[in-house]
Design an enzyme around this catalytic site. Structure first.
Site, short mmCIF file in Angstrom:
data_model
loop_
_atom_site.label_atom_id
_atom_site.label_comp_id
_atom_site.label_asym_id
_atom_site.label_seq_id
_atom_site.Cartn_x
_atom_site.Cartn_y
_atom_site.Cartn_z
N GLU A 120 -53.92 70.55 38.07
CA GLU A 120 -52.53 70.74 37.68
C GLU A 120 -52.46 72.11 37.02
OE1 GLU A 120 -50.99 67.71 35.06
OE2 GLU A 120 -49.12 68.80 34.79
N ARG A 136 -66.21 61.40 33.96
CA ARG A 136 -65.78 62.69 33.44
C ARG A 136 -66.93 63.35 32.72
NH1 ARG A 136 -60.43 63.37 33.00
NH2 ARG A 136 -60.05 65.13 31.62
N LYS A 149 -57.19 69.92 27.81
CA LYS A 149 -56.36 71.10 28.03
C LYS A 149 -55.34 71.27 26.90
CE LYS A 149 -55.77 70.56 32.76
NZ LYS A 149 -55.04 70.75 34.01
P1 ATP Z 1 -56.59 67.12 31.07
O1 ATP Z 1 -56.79 65.67 30.86
O2 ATP Z 1 -57.30 67.99 30.07
O3 ATP Z 1 -55.15 67.52 31.29
P2 ATP Z 1 -56.90 66.86 33.87
O4 ATP Z 1 -57.93 65.94 34.36
O5 ATP Z 1 -55.51 66.33 33.85
O6 ATP Z 1 -57.34 67.43 32.45
P3 ATP Z 1 -56.45 68.42 36.18
O7 ATP Z 1 -56.00 69.82 36.30
O8 ATP Z 1 -55.53 67.36 36.63
O9 ATP Z 1 -56.91 68.21 34.66
O10 ATP Z 1 -57.87 68.25 36.87
C1 ATP Z 1 -58.17 68.68 38.15
C2 ATP Z 1 -59.38 67.95 38.63
O11 ATP Z 1 -60.47 68.19 37.77
C3 ATP Z 1 -59.12 66.47 38.66
O12 ATP Z 1 -59.61 65.94 39.88
C4 ATP Z 1 -59.91 65.95 37.50
O13 ATP Z 1 -60.40 64.68 37.75
C5 ATP Z 1 -61.03 66.97 37.35
N1 ATP Z 1 -61.48 67.05 35.98
C6 ATP Z 1 -60.76 67.42 34.91
N2 ATP Z 1 -61.49 67.30 33.78
C7 ATP Z 1 -62.71 66.85 34.15
C8 ATP Z 1 -63.91 66.51 33.45
N3 ATP Z 1 -64.00 66.61 32.13
N4 ATP Z 1 -64.97 66.10 34.18
C9 ATP Z 1 -64.88 66.00 35.50
N5 ATP Z 1 -63.80 66.28 36.22
C10 ATP Z 1 -62.71 66.69 35.56
MG MG Z 2 -54.52 65.60 35.59
#
Ligand code: ATP
Ligand code: MG
Length: 566
Positions: A43, A268, A278
């Site tokens: 995102e 994760r 984030k």
């Molecule tokens: P946040 O919870 O901080 O907003 P997010 O998971 O919503 O992070 P996205 O931009 O939606 O962030 O993530 C893009 C991809 O990266 C998704 O497929 C997500 O599962 C993966 N991702 C994000 N954070 C992690 C993590 N800590 N470990 C593994 N994969 C991750």
């Molecule tokens: Mg997300």
């Protein structure tokens, strides 16, 4: 995606992780015509971080290992938080890590028309309805894990009424929050996600790509599965917190009767001393707690890059941590290990003195200067060399001298002889102290017969010190970093405190160091080894007059190694 990823796939065929095992089986069974097509779906509401690196390495790595494809998809359904700045940074970071989407760059917002048409289709099939209850009423009726939800009084509106209201939502007739479109599933489902989830909400907000065309925006759960479907993704890899959403993912595609990818969840990544939320990272930047998104103390990919962490080291880290179905925390030192392993083999070795003490070589002619040719890698002369000037006045590391040396101190002390790396043997004849007893200068003699640092007569010296010529050395700003959060788990914030209270006040220390002159015009982004000290990366703030270096990572066991190589 990388040599490393390839090697790992080959090496661990016997012990494939559960995702690769699953894909291997699907391929063998001819599922999805034996295709493998993944996607990385960030995102664009922040910069990518270490956690995303895991997902990038997994999605692009799997695609490469199985002869498949991986798309880059910006999951941009929230007009309020997203920004083109983030889109650009994400592209650069994925590319840097080695992810190649071969032009398949998609945006969920590209699908807004299709998503809308599918929503009408669900309404027509009696599988979605417009709820006019307030957000609070909807929340109250959801029930709890132990208590079933209750149906909304609007749940049994006619198809015609739903369609009419939904079209008017789209036309902008209602304010934010007046209505939502919900899937009609089961308010008593043991899976809370299935209790008539919201599919669309009203948001009178400008979107960074679609402008003011829309005032209703689709929710993540609805958008994600359809986007995957439209792109013919085979394996939709996501993190564990989406386990319960898988049922909805499948339900939506089933209800629409369209192609269905397989969602698979993995743990994760969390890392000690590190925050990977984030929201919190944005707060650090906005409150000026760090110098920006690419501050080298940040766990963002651009921060790690600026710090000098090679992409190869990050990929190796992701390969080593592996994949699990249960959450766990990885030691930050594992990442440091991967940095050192790569940099030890690849970073040119040069000399710099971080905490100088002056050495005057009394029997070396005043005004004389000579140059030594030194290899960038003592074990591989093919990696080139540079010349380093030597003269009567030098700097060595303050810590390499002791007035009163303990036992087994093989460095410099009054009367002791050491080797100056690649130069000469010197013997300390006198230490000059100031009125507080602090050593300010060392007087030494050198042995002209030891030129190149070689023993003239078989006599041995145990210590080898790095040094720079005082007059020719280049003063540089060196930024020494420690963890931004000193404690293991900064996500564990004590009652009444904010996570920003946990910031390590000593996470950045700026010093002036003295570099050998070959570094004056070194390229920004190059990471070198300052011999016996650590790895340092040339920062973009550098000028030729004043280079700036970031400490990437310290050298472990540096002393033992130099001793051995002598
Ligand atoms: P946040 O919870 O901080 O907003 P997010 O998971 O919503 O992070 P996205 O931009 O939606 O962030 O993530 C893009 C991809 O990266 C998704 O497929 C997500 O599962 C993966 N991702 C994000 N954070 C992690 C993590 N800590 N470990 C593994 N994969 C991750
Ligand atoms: Mg997300």
């Amino acid at each position: 995606m990388s040599d490393t990823a390839n090697t790992n796939a080959q090496e661990s065929t016997a012990g494939l992780d559960f995702i690769r095992t699953r894909i291997t089986e699907d391929k063998a069974a001819g599922k999805y015509d034996s295709r493998v097509h993944t996607r990385f779906p960030p995102e664009p509401n922040g910069y990518l971080h270490l956690g995303h690196a895991k997902s990038i390495c997994l999605n692009f790595g799997v695609a490469q290992e199985f002869g498949g494809k991986c798309n880059l998809r910006f999951d941009d359904t929230n007009p309020l938080k997203e920004d083109i700045e983030y889109v650009d940074s994400i592209r650069a970071d994925v590319r840097w890590l080695g992810g190649n989407w071969e032009g398949r760059e998609f945006y969920s917002s590209d699908y807004f028309d299709t998503l809308y048409a599918y929503a009408e289709q669900l309404i027509l099939a009696g599988k979605a309805y417009v709820d006019s209850a307030s957000a609070e009423e909807i929340r109250e009726r959801r029930g709890t894990l132990t208590k079933p939800g209750t149906e909304s009084p609007y749940r049994n509106r006619s198809v015609e009424e739903n369609l009419d209201l939904f079209r008017r939502m789209k036309a902008g007739e209602f304010p934010d929050g007046a209505h939502v479109l919900r899937a009609k599933i089961d308010m008593a489902s043991p899976n809370m996600v299935m209790r008539d989830p919201t599919l669309y909400r009203i948001r009178h907000a400008e979107h960074h790509r679609t402008g003011n065309k829309w005032c209703i925006y689709p929710m993540y759960d609805y958008t994600h599965c359809i986007s995957d479907s439209l792109e013919h993704i085979t394996h939709s890899l996501c993190t564990l917190e989406f386990v319960n959403n898988r049922e909805l993912y499948d339900w939506v595609l089933e209800a629409l009767g369209i192609y269905r990818p397989q969602q698979i969840e993995f743990a994760r990544l969390s890392v000690t001393h590190t925050i990977l939320s984030k929201r919190k990272l944005i707060q650090l930047v906005q409150e000026g707690r760090v110098r920006g998104w690419d501050d080298p103390r940040m766990p963002t990919l651009c921060g790690l890059r600026r710090r000098g962490v090679p992409a190869q080291a990050l990929r190796e880290f992701c390969a080593r941590i592996g994949l699990a179905r249960a959450d766990s925390t990885v030691e930050y030192s594992m990442l440091e290990f991967c940095m050192r392993e790569y940099l030890n083999a690849h970073a040119p070795r040069v000399m710099a003195v971080l905490d100088p003490i002056k050495v005057v070589i009394e029997n070396y002619p005043e005004g004389q200067m000579e140059e030594f040719v030194m290899p960038y890698d003592p074990e591989d002369s093919s990696r080139g060399s540079r010349t380093v000037p030597f003269s009567r006045e030098l700097y060595i590391e303050r810590d390499d001298f002791r007035l009163d040396p303990p036992k087994k101190f093989f460095r410099l002390a009054p009367g002791a002889e050491v080797r100056l790396r690649y130069a000469y043997f010197i013997t300390c004849t006198k230490a000059i102290t100031d009125e507080h007893g602090k050593v300010i200068e060392l007087r030494c003699t050198y042995d002209p017969a030891s030129r190149g640092g070689n023993s003239p007569d078989g006599r041995r010296v145990k210590g080898t010190l790095h040094w720079v010529a005082a007059a020719q050395a280049v003063p540089a700003e060196v930024r020494l970093y420690e963890h931004l959060f000193a404690m293991d788990n900064p996500n564990d914030v004590p009652e009444g405190q904010s996570f920003t209270d946990l910031i390590n006040p000593d996470s950045l220390k700026v010093i002036t160091a003295y570099l050998e002159p070959s570094l004056r015009h070194a390229p920004v982004g190059q990471t070198v080894q300052f011999e016996r000290i650590g790895y340092f990366c040339r920062d973009a703030d550098s000028t030729a007059e004043k280079p700036v270096y970031n400490r990437t990572v310290t050298l472990k066991d540096s002393w033992a190694k130099v001793e051995k190589k002598g």
